[in-house]
Design a protein around this motif. Sequence first.
Motif, PDB file in Angstrom:
ATOM      1  N   GLN A 120       0.831  -1.200   0.000  1.00 15.66           N
ATOM      2  CA  GLN A 120       0.000   0.000   0.000  1.00 15.66           C
ATOM      3  C   GLN A 120       0.870   1.257   0.000  1.00 15.66           C
ATOM      4  OE1 GLN A 120      -3.067   0.081   3.002  1.00 15.66           O
ATOM      5  NE2 GLN A 120      -3.781   2.108   2.380  1.00 15.66           N
ATOM      6  N   SER A 121       1.994   1.219   0.710  1.00 14.65           N
ATOM      7  CA  SER A 121       2.875   2.390   0.705  1.00 14.65           C
ATOM      8  C   SER A 121       3.430   2.633  -0.706  1.00 14.65           C
ATOM      9  CB  SER A 121       4.010   2.251   1.728  1.00 14.65           C
ATOM     10  OG  SER A 121       4.940   1.263   1.360  1.00 14.65           O
ATOM     11  N   TRP A 122       3.712   1.548  -1.427  1.00 14.27           N
ATOM     12  CA  TRP A 122       4.177   1.699  -2.810  1.00 14.27           C
ATOM     13  C   TRP A 122       3.063   2.302  -3.671  1.00 14.27           C
ATOM     14  CZ3 TRP A 122       2.879   0.069  -7.696  1.00 14.27           C
ATOM     15  CH2 TRP A 122       3.850   0.206  -8.689  1.00 14.27           C
ATOM     16  N   GLU A 123       1.844   1.819  -3.486  1.00 16.14           N
ATOM     17  CA  GLU A 123       0.699   2.334  -4.252  1.00 16.14           C
ATOM     18  C   GLU A 123       0.509   3.831  -4.035  1.00 16.14           C
ATOM     19  OE1 GLU A 123      -1.172   0.907  -6.508  1.00 16.14           O
ATOM     20  OE2 GLU A 123      -0.479  -1.152  -6.255  1.00 16.14           O
ATOM     21  N   GLU A 124       0.788   4.295  -2.823  1.00 13.71           N
ATOM     22  CA  GLU A 124       0.567   5.698  -2.486  1.00 13.71           C
ATOM     23  C   GLU A 124       1.806   6.563  -2.685  1.00 13.71           C
ATOM     24  OE1 GLU A 124      -1.641   6.387   1.078  1.00 13.71           O
ATOM     25  OE2 GLU A 124      -2.964   4.696   0.684  1.00 13.71           O
ATOM     26  N   ALA A 125       2.874   5.992  -3.224  1.00 17.19           N
ATOM     27  CA  ALA A 125       4.114   6.732  -3.448  1.00 17.19           C
ATOM     28  C   ALA A 125       4.047   7.539  -4.745  1.00 17.19           C
ATOM     29  CB  ALA A 125       5.294   5.759  -3.491  1.00 17.19           C
ATOM     30  N   ALA A 126       5.020   8.425  -4.894  1.00 14.36           N
ATOM     31  CA  ALA A 126       5.112   9.275  -6.091  1.00 14.36           C
ATOM     32  C   ALA A 126       5.410   8.451  -7.337  1.00 14.36           C
ATOM     33  CB  ALA A 126       6.208  10.323  -5.889  1.00 14.36           C
ATOM     34  N   ARG A 127       5.044   8.994  -8.455  1.00 12.64           N
ATOM     35  CA  ARG A 127       5.318   8.346  -9.742  1.00 12.64           C
ATOM     36  C   ARG A 127       6.817   8.077  -9.906  1.00 12.64           C
ATOM     37  NH1 ARG A 127       3.731  11.190 -15.341  1.00 12.64           N
ATOM     38  NH2 ARG A 127       2.157  12.019 -13.961  1.00 12.64           N
ATOM     39  N   LEU A 128       7.638   9.021  -9.475  1.00 10.31           N
ATOM     40  CA  LEU A 128       9.088   8.867  -9.545  1.00 10.31           C
ATOM     41  C   LEU A 128       9.557   7.643  -8.748  1.00 10.31           C
ATOM     42  CD1 LEU A 128      11.768  10.250 -10.510  1.00 10.31           C
ATOM     43  CD2 LEU A 128      11.772  11.435  -8.307  1.00 10.31           C
ATOM     44  N   PHE A 129       9.006   7.448  -7.563  1.00  9.66           N
ATOM     45  CA  PHE A 129       9.323   6.312  -6.692  1.00  9.66           C
ATOM     46  C   PHE A 129       8.951   5.002  -7.392  1.00  9.66           C
ATOM     47  CE2 PHE A 129       8.448   3.264  -3.363  1.00  9.66           C
ATOM     48  CZ  PHE A 129       9.267   3.586  -2.292  1.00  9.66           C
ATOM     49  N   LEU A 181       5.749  16.970  -5.111  1.00 11.60           N
ATOM     50  CA  LEU A 181       4.461  17.321  -5.697  1.00 11.60           C
ATOM     51  C   LEU A 181       4.362  16.606  -7.031  1.00 11.60           C
ATOM     52  CD1 LEU A 181       1.972  19.045  -5.094  1.00 11.60           C
ATOM     53  CD2 LEU A 181       3.048  20.880  -6.387  1.00 11.60           C
ATOM     54  N   ASP A 182       3.500  15.597  -7.096  1.00 13.46           N
ATOM     55  CA  ASP A 182       3.305  14.833  -8.329  1.00 13.46           C
ATOM     56  C   ASP A 182       2.585  15.698  -9.369  1.00 13.46           C
ATOM     57  OD1 ASP A 182       4.503  12.344  -8.481  1.00 13.46           O
ATOM     58  OD2 ASP A 182       2.778  11.215  -7.765  1.00 13.46           O
ATOM     59  N   PRO A 183       2.641  15.306 -10.651  1.00 16.52           N
ATOM     60  CA  PRO A 183       2.005  16.102 -11.709  1.00 16.52           C
ATOM     61  C   PRO A 183       0.508  16.364 -11.491  1.00 16.52           C
ATOM     62  CG  PRO A 183       3.467  14.486 -12.688  1.00 16.52           C
ATOM     63  CD  PRO A 183       3.406  14.188 -11.210  1.00 16.52           C
ATOM     64  N   ASP A 184      -0.166  15.501 -10.729  1.00 17.86           N
ATOM     65  CA  ASP A 184      -1.597  15.719 -10.476  1.00 17.86           C
ATOM     66  C   ASP A 184      -1.853  16.685  -9.320  1.00 17.86           C
ATOM     67  OD1 ASP A 184      -0.894  14.144  -8.300  1.00 17.86           O
ATOM     68  OD2 ASP A 184      -2.379  12.582  -8.686  1.00 17.86           O
ATOM     69  N   GLY A 185      -0.766  17.268  -8.768  1.00 15.11           N
ATOM     70  CA  GLY A 185      -0.923  18.254  -7.700  1.00 15.11           C
ATOM     71  C   GLY A 185      -1.015  17.675  -6.305  1.00 15.11           C
ATOM     72  N   VAL A 186      -0.738  16.397  -6.141  1.00 11.29           N
ATOM     73  CA  VAL A 186      -0.806  15.736  -4.840  1.00 11.29           C
ATOM     74  C   VAL A 186       0.611  15.442  -4.345  1.00 11.29           C
ATOM     75  CG1 VAL A 186      -1.624  13.677  -3.596  1.00 11.29           C
ATOM     76  CG2 VAL A 186      -3.051  14.714  -5.366  1.00 11.29           C
ATOM     77  N   TRP A 187       0.864  15.718  -3.072  1.00 11.58           N
ATOM     78  CA  TRP A 187       2.154  15.391  -2.465  1.00 11.58           C
ATOM     79  C   TRP A 187       2.207  13.897  -2.198  1.00 11.58           C
ATOM     80  CZ3 TRP A 187       6.245  18.527  -2.055  1.00 11.58           C
ATOM     81  CH2 TRP A 187       6.019  19.897  -2.197  1.00 11.58           C
ATOM     82  N   ARG A 188       3.287  13.259  -2.679  1.00  9.60           N
ATOM     83  CA  ARG A 188       3.494  11.828  -2.457  1.00  9.60           C
ATOM     84  C   ARG A 188       4.979  11.591  -2.176  1.00  9.60           C
ATOM     85  NH1 ARG A 188      -0.093  11.765  -6.896  1.00  9.60           N
ATOM     86  NH2 ARG A 188      -2.103  10.881  -6.333  1.00  9.60           N
ATOM     87  N   VAL A 189       5.269  10.550  -1.433  1.00 12.10           N
ATOM     88  CA  VAL A 189       6.653  10.254  -1.065  1.00 12.10           C
ATOM     89  C   VAL A 189       7.429   9.743  -2.262  1.00 12.10           C
ATOM     90  CG1 VAL A 189       8.112   8.755   0.345  1.00 12.10           C
ATOM     91  CG2 VAL A 189       6.122   9.879   1.364  1.00 12.10           C
ATOM     92  N   SER A 190       8.597  10.356  -2.482  1.00  9.03           N
ATOM     93  CA  SER A 190       9.460   9.947  -3.596  1.00  9.03           C
ATOM     94  C   SER A 190      10.740   9.282  -3.112  1.00  9.03           C
ATOM     95  CB  SER A 190       9.806  11.161  -4.468  1.00  9.03           C
ATOM     96  OG  SER A 190      10.558  12.104  -3.726  1.00  9.03           O
ATOM     97  N   GLY A 191      10.996   9.343  -1.807  1.00 13.58           N
ATOM     98  CA  GLY A 191      12.197   8.723  -1.278  1.00 13.58           C
ATOM     99  C   GLY A 191      12.106   8.480   0.213  1.00 13.58           C
ATOM    100  N   TYR A 192      12.802   7.428   0.665  1.00  8.01           N
ATOM    101  CA  TYR A 192      12.815   7.058   2.081  1.00  8.01           C
ATOM    102  C   TYR A 192      14.168   6.441   2.406  1.00  8.01           C
ATOM    103  CZ  TYR A 192      11.588   4.556   6.390  1.00  8.01           C
ATOM    104  OH  TYR A 192      11.542   4.079   7.673  1.00  8.01           O
ATOM    105  N   TYR A 193      14.751   6.868   3.512  1.00 10.87           N
ATOM    106  CA  TYR A 193      16.077   6.406   3.894  1.00 10.87           C
ATOM    107  C   TYR A 193      16.175   6.389   5.413  1.00 10.87           C
ATOM    108  CZ  TYR A 193      21.193   6.408   4.187  1.00 10.87           C
ATOM    109  OH  TYR A 193      22.492   6.105   4.480  1.00 10.87           O
ATOM    110  N   ILE A 194      16.777   5.352   5.968  1.00 10.19           N
ATOM    111  CA  ILE A 194      17.025   5.275   7.414  1.00 10.19           C
ATOM    112  C   ILE A 194      18.524   5.170   7.640  1.00 10.19           C
ATOM    113  CG2 ILE A 194      16.686   3.976   9.539  1.00 10.19           C
ATOM    114  CD1 ILE A 194      14.209   2.780   8.414  1.00 10.19           C
TER     115      ILE A 194
END
Length: 142
Positions: free
Chosen positions: A51-60, A128-141
């Motif tokens: 689900q986190s992948w589904e809700e991630a940015a297009r770039l991700f 900010l994805d092209p549709d105007g919605v903020w989505r996660v494009s990267g994650y690092y620990i």
Amino acid sequence: MRMGIVAVLGVAATIVASPALVVAASEKTEEVAGQRADAWLALVDQGKYDQSWEEAARLFKGAVTKEKWREAASAVRAPLGKLVSRKLKSRQHSKTLPGAPDGEYVVIQYDSSFENKKEAVETVTPMLDPDGVWRVSGYYIR
């Protein structure tokens, strides 16, 4: 009449360009991006990697398949154990990031603690994805 219009336009231009308004707009951007990052992190915390992948940015999604993300996220997060605490460390709005196309990004860092790792820094980067919605494009620990 003409002078009045010019004066009004001059005041409007001053208001739009006001540093205080620019800062306020940037803070609002960072706040909205932060809310999206928090919601996305909640999915990761619950092990809902698909689900986190589904809700991630297009770039991700273009950089990693759902299957590879599930494997990588599980391999990194499972050994840490459950989240104990997460505190906002910093948020920085940027239009450019190394290795990424120009766009609207907010780099967010959290001081985090897990059952098996007392001190960690999580970096989450909504864009900010092209549709105007903020989505996660990267994650690092680290």
